[in-house]
Scaffold this motif. Sequence first.
Motif, PDB file in Angstrom:
ATOM      1  N   SER A 127      17.435  -1.509 -21.193  1.00  0.00           N
ATOM      2  CA  SER A 127      16.519  -1.964 -20.211  1.00  0.00           C
ATOM      3  C   SER A 127      17.726  -3.041 -19.848  1.00  0.00           C
ATOM      4  N   GLN A 128      18.409  -3.673 -20.080  1.00  0.00           N
ATOM      5  CA  GLN A 128      19.698  -4.067 -18.956  1.00  0.00           C
ATOM      6  C   GLN A 128      19.277  -3.396 -17.628  1.00  0.00           C
ATOM      7  N   ARG A 129      19.959  -2.273 -18.014  1.00  0.00           N
ATOM      8  CA  ARG A 129      20.143  -1.889 -16.483  1.00  0.00           C
ATOM      9  C   ARG A 129      18.232  -2.133 -15.940  1.00  0.00           C
ATOM     10  N   TRP A 130      17.664  -1.999 -16.399  1.00  0.00           N
ATOM     11  CA  TRP A 130      16.221  -1.910 -15.824  1.00  0.00           C
ATOM     12  C   TRP A 130      16.422  -3.605 -15.960  1.00  0.00           C
ATOM     13  N   ILE A 131      16.541  -4.314 -16.041  1.00  0.00           N
ATOM     14  CA  ILE A 131      16.760  -5.702 -15.773  1.00  0.00           C
ATOM     15  C   ILE A 131      17.605  -6.040 -14.483  1.00  0.00           C
ATOM     16  N   ASP A 132      18.940  -5.603 -14.376  1.00  0.00           N
ATOM     17  CA  ASP A 132      19.585  -5.675 -13.295  1.00  0.00           C
ATOM     18  C   ASP A 132      18.554  -5.398 -12.076  1.00  0.00           C
ATOM     19  N   HIS A 133      18.430  -3.476 -12.590  1.00  0.00           N
ATOM     20  CA  HIS A 133      17.170  -3.330 -11.048  1.00  0.00           C
ATOM     21  C   HIS A 133      16.000  -4.504 -10.628  1.00  0.00           C
ATOM     22  N   LEU A 134      15.307  -5.208 -11.374  1.00  0.00           N
ATOM     23  CA  LEU A 134      14.342  -6.031 -11.519  1.00  0.00           C
ATOM     24  C   LEU A 134      14.835  -6.848 -10.774  1.00  0.00           C
ATOM     25  N   HIS A 135      15.853  -7.337 -11.513  1.00  0.00           N
ATOM     26  CA  HIS A 135      16.284  -8.378  -9.987  1.00  0.00           C
ATOM     27  C   HIS A 135      16.532  -7.684  -8.910  1.00  0.00           C
ATOM     28  N   LYS A 136      17.664  -6.885  -8.890  1.00  0.00           N
ATOM     29  CA  LYS A 136      17.530  -6.720  -7.381  1.00  0.00           C
ATOM     30  C   LYS A 136      16.892  -6.302  -6.383  1.00  0.00           C
ATOM     31  N   SER A 137      15.601  -6.605  -7.129  1.00  0.00           N
ATOM     32  CA  SER A 137      14.202  -5.477  -6.540  1.00  0.00           C
ATOM     33  C   SER A 137      13.716  -7.103  -5.971  1.00  0.00           C
ATOM     34  N   GLY A 138      13.877  -8.156  -6.243  1.00  0.00           N
ATOM     35  CA  GLY A 138      13.176  -9.103  -6.082  1.00  0.00           C
ATOM     36  C   GLY A 138      12.554  -9.965  -7.171  1.00  0.00           C
ATOM     37  N   LEU A 139      11.743  -9.006  -7.964  1.00  0.00           N
ATOM     38  CA  LEU A 139      10.574  -9.280  -9.220  1.00  0.00           C
ATOM     39  C   LEU A 139      10.678  -9.920  -9.844  1.00  0.00           C
ATOM     40  N   ILE A 140      12.167 -10.443 -10.476  1.00  0.00           N
ATOM     41  CA  ILE A 140      12.488 -10.837 -11.927  1.00  0.00           C
ATOM     42  C   ILE A 140      13.720 -12.496 -11.102  1.00  0.00           C
ATOM     43  N   ASP A 141      13.383 -12.794 -11.822  1.00  0.00           N
ATOM     44  CA  ASP A 141      15.345 -14.540 -11.320  1.00  0.00           C
ATOM     45  C   ASP A 141      15.657 -14.195 -13.109  1.00  0.00           C
ATOM     46  N   ARG A 142      17.231 -14.553 -12.729  1.00  0.00           N
ATOM     47  CA  ARG A 142      18.048 -14.435 -14.076  1.00  0.00           C
ATOM     48  C   ARG A 142      18.614 -16.656 -14.026  1.00  0.00           C
ATOM     49  N   VAL A 143      18.575 -17.139 -14.520  1.00  0.00           N
ATOM     50  CA  VAL A 143      19.194 -18.186 -15.209  1.00  0.00           C
ATOM     51  C   VAL A 143      20.253 -17.809 -16.071  1.00  0.00           C
ATOM     52  N   THR A 144      21.949 -18.479 -16.147  1.00  0.00           N
ATOM     53  CA  THR A 144      22.152 -18.589 -16.914  1.00  0.00           C
ATOM     54  C   THR A 144      22.109 -20.452 -17.522  1.00  0.00           C
ATOM     55  N   ASP A 145      21.971 -20.128 -19.023  1.00  0.00           N
ATOM     56  CA  ASP A 145      21.991 -21.679 -19.970  1.00  0.00           C
ATOM     57  C   ASP A 145      23.574 -22.546 -19.068  1.00  0.00           C
ATOM     58  N   PRO A 146      23.175 -23.405 -18.601  1.00  0.00           N
ATOM     59  CA  PRO A 146      24.174 -24.077 -19.217  1.00  0.00           C
ATOM     60  C   PRO A 146      25.146 -24.651 -20.075  1.00  0.00           C
ATOM     61  N   ILE A 147      24.567 -24.599 -20.638  1.00  0.00           N
ATOM     62  CA  ILE A 147      25.605 -24.922 -22.195  1.00  0.00           C
ATOM     63  C   ILE A 147      26.023 -23.828 -23.014  1.00  0.00           C
ATOM     64  N   ASP A 148      25.358 -22.885 -22.860  1.00  0.00           N
ATOM     65  CA  ASP A 148      25.745 -21.351 -22.963  1.00  0.00           C
ATOM     66  C   ASP A 148      24.922 -20.678 -22.167  1.00  0.00           C
ATOM     67  N   ARG A 149      26.606 -20.054 -22.048  1.00  0.00           N
ATOM     68  CA  ARG A 149      26.777 -19.351 -20.727  1.00  0.00           C
ATOM     69  C   ARG A 149      26.386 -17.987 -20.971  1.00  0.00           C
ATOM     70  N   ARG A 150      26.668 -17.541 -22.140  1.00  0.00           N
ATOM     71  CA  ARG A 150      26.241 -15.981 -22.781  1.00  0.00           C
ATOM     72  C   ARG A 150      24.785 -16.100 -22.617  1.00  0.00           C
ATOM     73  N   ARG A 151      23.915 -17.402 -22.502  1.00  0.00           N
ATOM     74  CA  ARG A 151      22.635 -17.427 -22.468  1.00  0.00           C
ATOM     75  C   ARG A 151      22.498 -17.416 -21.338  1.00  0.00           C
ATOM     76  N   VAL A 152      21.138 -16.068 -20.864  1.00  0.00           N
ATOM     77  CA  VAL A 152      20.380 -15.553 -19.662  1.00  0.00           C
ATOM     78  C   VAL A 152      18.709 -16.030 -19.599  1.00  0.00           C
ATOM     79  N   ASP A 153      18.322 -16.732 -18.968  1.00  0.00           N
ATOM     80  CA  ASP A 153      16.629 -16.257 -19.270  1.00  0.00           C
ATOM     81  C   ASP A 153      16.421 -15.677 -18.101  1.00  0.00           C
TER      82      ASP A 153
END
Length: 158
Positions: free
Chosen positions: A110-136
């Motif tokens: 799933s993580q590989r697909w998330i990376d691919h979808l992000h590189k394809s411009g279909l999804i956005d990733r935002v790191t939680d500023p409070i908990d840097r381990r959490r990515v929305d």
Amino acid sequence: METVEDLIRDFSSKLGAVAGEFSSRADRIIASGCLSNGASTGQAAEHHDLVAQARHHLAVRKARRRHFPTDLFHEPAWEMLIALFVIYETDHSMNVKALVSCSDAPATTSQRWIDHLHKSGLIDRVTDPIDRRRVDISLSEQGNEAMVRYLTEVAGLA
């Protein structure tokens, strides 16, 4: 033994699912014309129809997995895109753990697909500023437009 961080992540994931359910109920109320969020009732109903169609796609895929081996029809990227479309107008994003659970694939796949979808411009990733381990994760504008075009076309084929 689970750590406090694991318990918090699990709780956060479950809260996200509850929030998604409340949001879908709100979508139904808005689409029924009882409330307005600035869009015309026709636009809200049209969007609600597309969201209902996306939910139907997810339900059909889950039903298929109950009757056939899951590896025959494994499309984690597509399942993630549909799930993100369903929540796009309401919650707008989903944490990685919740998104991975939507795909019924191992976390690494799933993580590989998330990376691919992000590189394809279909999804956005935002790191939680409070908990840097959490990515929305959310659909990008491009991803949402592609899903709307696809679902509209498929609805026209039916």
